[in-house]
Design an enzyme around this catalytic site. Structure first.
Site, PDB file in Angstrom:
ATOM      1  N   ASP A  51       0.845  -1.179   0.000  1.00  0.00           N
ATOM      2  CA  ASP A  51       0.000   0.000   0.000  1.00  0.00           C
ATOM      3  C   ASP A  51       0.896   1.249   0.000  1.00  0.00           C
ATOM      4  O   ASP A  51       2.116   1.161   0.016  1.00  0.00           O
ATOM      5  CB  ASP A  51      -0.922  -0.019   1.221  1.00  0.00           C
ATOM      6  N   GLU A  92     -10.501   6.817   4.499  1.00  0.00           N
ATOM      7  CA  GLU A  92      -9.684   6.318   5.592  1.00  0.00           C
ATOM      8  C   GLU A  92      -9.179   7.429   6.499  1.00  0.00           C
ATOM      9  O   GLU A  92      -9.058   8.580   6.092  1.00  0.00           O
ATOM     10  CB  GLU A  92      -8.492   5.551   5.030  1.00  0.00           C
TER      11      GLU A  92
END
Length: 835
Positions: free
Chosen positions: A329, A529
């Protein structure tokens, strides 16, 4: 994944400190590379559907033989288009690029589709340029098409995954995947960081809406359908020959199982739970040939997944037979023990094949090249990673595909938001609606009715679409950016009118002529997020305002239908008690008309579709962590039923984040961020960019620790007050007896005019203290500045009933940024109490 999330993590600051040979000095601890208590034999062993192809293996071997070490290293690094150019690609020949949540051609988040395709060609041409004598391996472009091709203006926006989880229709999921793939192909890209196959267990997590369900069986039942929609049937033909793209299941593993639902947190669970709940969806993913898996930012029992060899290599690649590539990520390698963003051999050794290094690619490239040459990273591991990347590209048909603009569907921009795709999305919206309450026969609304449409979410495509919509958090996007989309209001108006009735838009619920029924739309505002993490499952106070509208309408004898926009189940008992009918619409996306298809009857007295949606997770009876279930997984009415009044007890203090008033630029639950001129009206800041104080103050997002983790306040002229307010006063007298201070994390971005003040308010009484220390802070640096609570008490403030515990007044022109305001003990600088 993130998938390509735009999260700037704390490790970025370490880029400059790696030295000439950073990785050689950054040897990872040996204990990060072992099996680490994992028992691979207990994990399932699905069948990988692509048998070894002799021609592909020969091609890969030949390319590896001809590639230099530098070319191999570049294949395993993925920069972001905001931080890399085609000239860089021509020099280094990276294996791939990505666009993060806020990255776009020419730094224009709303760039037209043609500009995306043009840039795809430019990067592709640079990747295959062989003027330097290199192999010229074509690159691939990854994007966050998580609910449609959601970075592109005009694209079809499907419901977020939690809504799709309510449909119980895998065939529909496959059609959504296929439609999304076509729209991606129109802009020249070939890789989506989707689907998210997380199995959320705590819906306080701000990314929970990216998961289909809390039930691993339900999630597993969707995974294969979405992958086949995106990639096509495995092995049928090269992926790029058809209207397809490669997919990426994420985030491996247990990102939805972290303690307290904290993003990038720690899943403190046993291996059986890890395997049977969070690992379950990866079985159908592998069986359906998903080409890539994204490793999670999060940890399992204290160890970061991006550096977890036991799970990445021993389990996923060897036991579960995954034959594609594993991508990390956004700068996640920098969080691994012993690593920085600039250097992390541990991640590659653990099993990562492709580093997502958006802005850290240059120092990472330099360090990894040095580590390979020094033998710290074995050539065999690098060759294995590169081979996996090349095999994926071969199965795609990338080597024969040519320039992005020359491929099937390229430049067919009429595919973006096409009628056929919008029809699929509208169907998904209708099928995702979950009816929690229905008393009497208010739904479907009869033909010829006079309908009032109220609330704060009825006429806003961005609001109904949620995060990952044109921008990372889905904020700061106006109606002009959604051509062809249908708001909830527009859909209702069209349906009511077509049935011979009249619809009136009235956000506050006021009316001249009494309506037959009112539809009140309310719920969450967009988030992604970090910004979406909650301390308790309840709406912020300002988002509950439509509940009062509902009550007022009921008091006037008007039946009320509540429509809730949300990415998760929340405590809403007062609204459930008030409404005659209560519909959960989740985050429906661009086709708000799908709601009217179920709520409004045509002239024949029947709605186009009936209610069929069922809850993808349990609905709580209160906002308290671990609250009992009100409605179970699978609940969903199809018509009227009896109703027993619910207790209206949230189970947590309304200020669920006690002592924290602003965090990551966002006010905590029960708090509001307000900006205005002293003594005048204030503007509540819920989305950015925004303006206040008659246009003299501009509020925008800026970065601190994470992307958009702070708010920037530019005061053009006059005085302006930045305040945090609540409707339920707090008592901080106990804290004022000691050394507790009011701490703000602040960055002075320009010279400060005059003397700033920090004040508190109790009712109508404001107590202010001069804060010359703010003006003295170093410009452009984040610092913490605190004011002892006892200073306010000494100045006469009543600290037992503060409704504004923080009010910073500035004189323009000046600019400051704020990330956090909270009670604390330690700061870089503390304001002295007046004598």
């Amino acid at each position: 994944m993130m998938r390509a999330r735009m999260v700037l993590l704390a490790g970025i600051a370490s880029l400059a400190g790696a030295g000439a040979n950073p990785a050689i000095a950054q040897q990872a601890p040996a204990d990060t590379l072992g099996v680490e208590t994992v028992h691979p034999a207990e994990w399932p062993s699905p069948r990988w559907p692509y048998p070894r192809d002799a021609a592909v293996e020969a091609k890969v071997a030949d390319m590896l033989k001809r590639m230099t070490v530098a070319e191999k290293v570049a294949q395993v690094i993925q920069p972001d288009i905001a931080h890399v150019t085609p000239a860089d690609m021509r020099k280094y020949h990276f294996g791939s690029i990505l666009n993060g949540g806020n990255s776009a051609p020419n730094n224009d988040e709303f760039a037209p589709a043609a500009e995306w395709l043009k840039l795809a060609d430019a990067f592709y041409d640079a990747s295959v340029d062989r003027t330097d004598g290199g192999v010229g391996v074509p690159m691939i472009w990854g994007t966050d098409a998580v609910h449609g091709h959601s970075n592109i203006v005009g694209a079809t926006l499907f419901p977020h995954n939690i809504g799709l989880g309510a449909t119980r229709d895998p065939a529909l999921i496959r059609r959504i995947g296929a439609a999304t793939a076509e729209e991606i192909r129109a802009t020249g890209m070939e890789w989506t960081f989707a689907p998210t196959v997380t199995v959320p267990q705590d819906y306080r997590w701000g990314r929970a809406y990216e998961g289909y369900s809390s039930d691993p069986t339900l999630v597993s039942g969707y995974v294969g359908a979405m992958i086949r929609g995106l990639q096509g049937a495995p092995g049928a033909e090269p992926i790029l020959k058809g209207p397809h793209v490669i997919a990426s299941t994420k985030h491996f593993l247990a990102d939805g199982g972290t303690k307290n639902g904290v993003d990038q947190g720690d899943a403190q669970i046993d291996e059986t739970t890890l395997r049977t709940i969070h690992g379950a969806p990866y079985v159908p993913a592998i069986e359906n040939g998903v080409e890539t898996v994204m490793a999670s930012f999060s940890s399992w029992n204290g160890r970061k997944l991006t550096g977890h060899k036991g799970l990445l290599t021993d389990v996923l690649k060897e036991r579960m037979n995954f034959g594609g590539l594993i991508v990390s990520d956004w700068n996640a390698h920098g969080q691994v023990a012993g690593c920085t963003n600039a250097s992390c051999p541990t991640a590659l050794l653990a099993g990562i094949d492709l580093y997502m290094a958006p802005d850290s690619w240059k120092p990472l490239y330099d360090s990894l090249l040095a580590q390979v040459k020094a033998g710290q990273v074995p050539m065999s591991r690098l060759d294995d990673a590169v081979s996996r990347i090349l095999r994926v590209k071969a199965r795609m048909g990338l080597f024969e595909a040519g320039r992005p603009s020359s491929r099937p569907l390229a430049a067919q921009f009429d595919l973006l938001g096409s009628p056929a795709h919008r029809a699929i999305a509208r169907e998904a919206v209708a099928k995702s609606l979950v009816l929690l309450k229905q008393q009497g026969s208010v739904l479907p609304i009869r033909p010829g009715a006079k309908v009032l449409v109220a609330g704060d979410g009825m006429d806003d495509v961005a609001r109904q679409s949620g995060g990952w919509t044109l921008t990372w958090q889905g904020t700061g996007v106006d109606a002009s950016r959604f051509p062809g989309a249908t708001t909830i209001w527009k859909g209702l108006d069209e349906a009511v009118t077509a049935a011979g009735g009249t619809a009136t838009l009235s956000p506050d619920g006021s009316f001249a002529a009494k309506p037959d029924v009112a539809i009140v739309v309310f719920g969450e505002t967009p988030y992604a997020e970090f910004q979406g993490d909650l301390k308790a499952l309840q709406l912020a106070p300002e988002l509950r305002a439509p509940w009062a509208t509902m009550a007022a309408l009921k008091a006037k004898g008007v039946p009320v239908v509540a429509v809730m926009l949300t990415g998760r189940p929340l405590y809403v008992n007062p609204a459930l008690n008030t409404a005659d009918a209560f519909v959960v619409a989740w985050l429906p996306g661009s086709e708000g008309g799908g709601i009217a298809d179920v709520l409004v009857a045509g002239k024949d007295g029947k709605a186009k579709r009936g209610f069929s949606g069922r809850l993808p997770t349990a609905w709580p009876v209160s906002a308290a962590p671990g609250a009992a279930t009100l409605f179970p997984l699978g609940y969903g009415l199809t018509g009227a039923t009896t109703w027993t009044r619910l207790p209206e007890v949230a189970g947590v203090p309304d200020a669920a984040t006690e002592g924290v008033y602003l965090d990551r630029g966002t006010p905590s639950a029960a708090w509001s961020l307000e900006v205005g001129a002293p003594g005048g009206s204030a503007t509540r800041i819920t989305t950015v960019p925004a303006s206040a104080a008659e246009g003299h103050v501009t509020v925008t997002a800026t970065d601190h620790v994470v992307q958009e983790g702070a708010r920037r306040f530019a005061v053009a002229q006059g005085k302006a007050t930045i305040a945090l307010a609540t409707q339920v006063p707090v008592d901080v007298t106990r804290q004022s007896n000691g050394d507790v201070t009011l701490v703000m994390t602040v960055r002075r971005d320009a010279a400060v005019s005059g003397t700033p003040t920090i004040g508190v308010r109790a009712g109508a009484t404001v107590t202010e203290l001069p804060v010359p220390e703010l003006a003295a802070l170093p410009q452009g640096q984040w610092k913490t500045l605190s004011v002892p609570l006892k200073c306010f008490a000494k100045a006469g403030a009543d600290l037992s009933k503060l409704d504004v515990p923080f009010a910073l007044t500035l004189t323009g022109p000046t600019t400051i940024s704020l990330s956090r305001v909270a009670l604390g003990m330690v700061a870089d600088q503390t304001v002295r109490c007046a004598k």
